[in-house]
Design a protein around this motif. Structure first.
Motif, mmCIF file in Angstrom:
data_model
loop_
_atom_site.group_PDB
_atom_site.id
_atom_site.type_symbol
_atom_site.label_atom_id
_atom_site.label_comp_id
_atom_site.label_asym_id
_atom_site.label_seq_id
_atom_site.Cartn_x
_atom_site.Cartn_y
_atom_site.Cartn_z
ATOM 1 N N GLY A 267 -27.868 3.180 5.613
ATOM 2 C CA GLY A 267 -26.584 2.160 6.584
ATOM 3 C C GLY A 267 -26.329 1.082 6.682
ATOM 4 N N GLN A 268 -24.300 0.953 5.524
ATOM 5 C CA GLN A 268 -24.297 -0.211 5.401
ATOM 6 C C GLN A 268 -22.577 -1.158 6.191
ATOM 7 O OE1 GLN A 268 -24.892 -1.152 1.344
ATOM 8 N NE2 GLN A 268 -25.405 0.519 1.389
ATOM 9 N N THR A 269 -21.895 -2.213 5.461
ATOM 10 C CA THR A 269 -21.115 -2.137 6.353
ATOM 11 C C THR A 269 -19.998 -2.149 4.582
ATOM 12 O OG1 THR A 269 -21.335 -4.372 5.307
ATOM 13 C CG2 THR A 269 -20.941 -3.861 7.749
ATOM 14 N N ALA A 270 -18.894 -1.733 5.044
ATOM 15 C CA ALA A 270 -18.328 -1.718 3.332
ATOM 16 C C ALA A 270 -17.000 -1.659 3.889
ATOM 17 C CB ALA A 270 -17.981 -0.357 2.921
ATOM 18 N N VAL A 271 -15.774 -2.301 2.786
ATOM 19 C CA VAL A 271 -14.293 -2.551 3.000
ATOM 20 C C VAL A 271 -14.300 -1.613 1.907
ATOM 21 C CG1 VAL A 271 -13.111 -4.362 2.293
ATOM 22 C CG2 VAL A 271 -15.465 -5.145 3.011
ATOM 23 N N PRO A 272 -12.579 -1.402 2.649
ATOM 24 C CA PRO A 272 -11.904 -0.847 1.465
ATOM 25 C C PRO A 272 -11.863 -1.239 0.044
ATOM 26 C CG PRO A 272 -11.101 -0.740 3.485
ATOM 27 C CD PRO A 272 -12.225 -1.861 4.169
ATOM 28 N N GLY A 273 -11.683 -0.661 -0.905
ATOM 29 C CA GLY A 273 -11.246 -0.869 -2.341
ATOM 30 C C GLY A 273 -10.007 -1.412 -2.618
ATOM 31 N N SER A 274 -9.117 -0.401 -2.038
ATOM 32 C CA SER A 274 -7.717 -0.593 -2.150
ATOM 33 C C SER A 274 -7.207 -1.515 -0.508
ATOM 34 C CB SER A 274 -6.726 0.204 -2.501
ATOM 35 O OG SER A 274 -6.467 1.455 -1.503
ATOM 36 N N PRO A 275 -6.017 -2.649 -1.274
ATOM 37 C CA PRO A 275 -6.058 -3.196 0.551
ATOM 38 C C PRO A 275 -4.667 -2.669 1.294
ATOM 39 C CG PRO A 275 -4.238 -3.918 -2.005
ATOM 40 C CD PRO A 275 -5.524 -2.946 -2.019
ATOM 41 N N LEU A 276 -5.027 -1.928 2.210
ATOM 42 C CA LEU A 276 -4.156 -1.503 3.490
ATOM 43 C C LEU A 276 -3.044 -1.602 4.008
ATOM 44 C CD1 LEU A 276 -7.606 0.170 4.685
ATOM 45 C CD2 LEU A 276 -6.208 1.320 3.228
ATOM 46 N N THR A 277 -1.949 -1.424 4.787
ATOM 47 C CA THR A 277 -0.641 -2.350 5.568
ATOM 48 C C THR A 277 -0.746 -1.429 6.444
ATOM 49 O OG1 THR A 277 0.744 -0.068 4.301
ATOM 50 C CG2 THR A 277 0.017 -2.721 2.850
ATOM 51 N N ALA A 278 -0.199 -2.582 7.405
ATOM 52 C CA ALA A 278 0.636 -2.203 8.669
ATOM 53 C C ALA A 278 1.215 -2.792 8.966
ATOM 54 C CB ALA A 278 -1.011 -2.613 10.008
ATOM 55 N N PRO A 279 1.676 -2.526 10.618
ATOM 56 C CA PRO A 279 3.061 -2.867 11.016
ATOM 57 C C PRO A 279 2.821 -4.743 11.576
ATOM 58 C CG PRO A 279 3.143 -1.231 11.617
ATOM 59 C CD PRO A 279 1.799 -1.207 10.630
ATOM 60 N N THR A 280 3.067 -5.392 11.801
ATOM 61 C CA THR A 280 2.757 -6.672 12.276
ATOM 62 C C THR A 280 3.012 -6.837 13.550
ATOM 63 O OG1 THR A 280 4.844 -7.552 11.734
ATOM 64 C CG2 THR A 280 3.538 -8.411 9.910
#
Length: 399
Positions: free
Chosen positions: A309-322
């Motif tokens: 078990g470990q941490t992970a960061v999404p491989g592609s950028p994600l977007t969300a409303p400001t």
């Protein structure tokens, strides 16, 4: 058909089923040679030499030639007791002769003139040294494989190669697996498992994983390879799976790496990072080995479960409303307030409007990049089973 014949046919069928290539000389064994002399130093021809494997009880015999030289080829690795006898001479016994992988070990015997039936016993042999070749090699036995800390990482026994002379880490130069041997890149390394090529040629690395507790011996060859070790100009990594013995032995083990057991890196600490990222690596397993037919047929098995078990960061950028985008969405009459609140609960507002806008119900909603860390899990199961059948002192099968 008697019981012994039934067992022989069963094991022979299993060996043919699992056999995957050509077993190469000395890739899973060693050679034993020496000279038999009398008290005056003269050679004794036609003397009988018996090599007894102390763990399995398997006996192998050979005769000395006119020069008093005997030779056993392709003996399984382990500790042996040598017994030499000839007409008109006492019997001489040499114990604790250690035969290691890919080595030619020399063990000389001296027979004294005397009555047949008298035995002269030497309790321990000299340190085993291969003087027949300039080959540079480093050998690690079962105890070293299990107890040296280098094997605790994901590379397992291959990390032991770093203890050899002229071996260094790859430094991230070139593809491949393992350390750099004598300045060569890792993709020049070659891997053998029980005498069979264990190379993944699409991405130079070992093809099959073997748990540390299933390794009988590991050897690194660095130069002056014998002909059977072609195919690699870097290092030759030879691994042999354990074999069963005349005694039933087993073990239960666990290798544990956990973020709470390690100190925080000093460079992280000065930046205000006071805890390690998640990394929990457990390797739990059990082994068992023993005889099916004493001195003849043996089994060994290992099963291992490895959750990580470990941490992970999404491989592609994600977007969300400001934050402004969420305010605009909340003011739109066609947006369900309940659904928007649930969405906002699990998707926080982007800190900056760096990705432009999207259109929702005719309104421009500012959005931005969103970075977050999430857990990721990997579970693997590994099993190894070995069968050894010694039909005679000349013929052996291994599956």
């Amino acid at each position: 058909m008697n019981r012994f014949t039934s067992w022989a046919l069963c094991v022979f069928s299993l060996c043919l089923f699992f056999y995957s290539g050509d077993a190469r000389a000395q890739a899973i064994s060693g050679d034993l040679t020496g000279t038999v002399l009398d008290s005056s130093g003269a050679a004794i021809p036609n003397a009988t030499i018996v090599a007894l494997n102390d763990e399995t009880g398997v006996r192998t015999s050979a005769q000395t030639n006119a020069s008093g030289v005997y030779r056993f080829t392709n003996l399984p690795i382990g500790h042996y007791t040598l017994t030499g006898s000839a007409g008109g001479f006492t019997t001489s016994t040499l114990k604790n002769v250690e035969l290691t992988l890919n080595n030619v070990i020399t063990a000389n015997l001296t027979l004294a003139v005397g009555a047949v039936g008298t035995t002269v016993e030497v309790s321990a042999s000299a340190v085993s040294i291969d003087t027949t070749t300039a080959q540079l090699q480093t050998t690690f036995d079962t105890r070293q494989v299990l107890e040296l800390p280098q094997t605790a990482s994901g590379s397992g026994v291959y990390n032991l190669a770093l203890l050899g002379a002229g071996v260094s880490t790859s430094g991230g130069v070139g593809q491949g697996f393992g350390p750099a041997i004598s300045g060569q890149r890792p993709d020049n390394n070659s891997f053998n498992l029980d005498g069979i090529s264990n190379n993944n040629y699409y991405n130079p690395a070992p093809l099959v994983y073997v748990a540390n507790d299933a390794v009988g011996e590991f050897t690194l060859l660095q130069n002056q390879f014998a002909p059977e070790f072609g195919g690699g100009s870097g290092g030759i990594f030879n691994t042999v799976v354990k074999s069963g013995t005349n005694s039933i032995h087993g073990s239960i083990y666990e290798y544990l790496q956990n973020r709470h057991l390690n100190a925080v890196n000093s460079l992280d600490w000065v930046q205000g990072i006071t805890s390690n990222p998640r990394y929990d690596n457990n390797r739990l397993g059990a082994t068992i080995g023993g005889p099916i037919i004493k001195n003849k047929l043996f089994y060994f098995g290992d099963f291992e479960y490895n959750p990580v078990g470990q941490t992970a960061v999404p491989g592609s950028p994600l977007t969300a409303p400001t934050a402004a985008g969420y305010s605009t969405l909340a003011s739109l009459p066609g947006v369900n307030a309940t659904n928007l609140s649930v969405f906002q609960k699990y998707v926080p507002a982007a800190p900056a409007n760096d990705q432009g806008t999207i259109t929702v119900l005719g309104q421009q909603i500012p959005i931005g990049s969103l970075s977050f860390v999430s857990p990721t899990f990997t579970n693997s199961y590994n099993a190894v089973v070995a069968l050894d059948y010694n039909m005679s002192d000349k013929d052996q099968l291994r599956g």
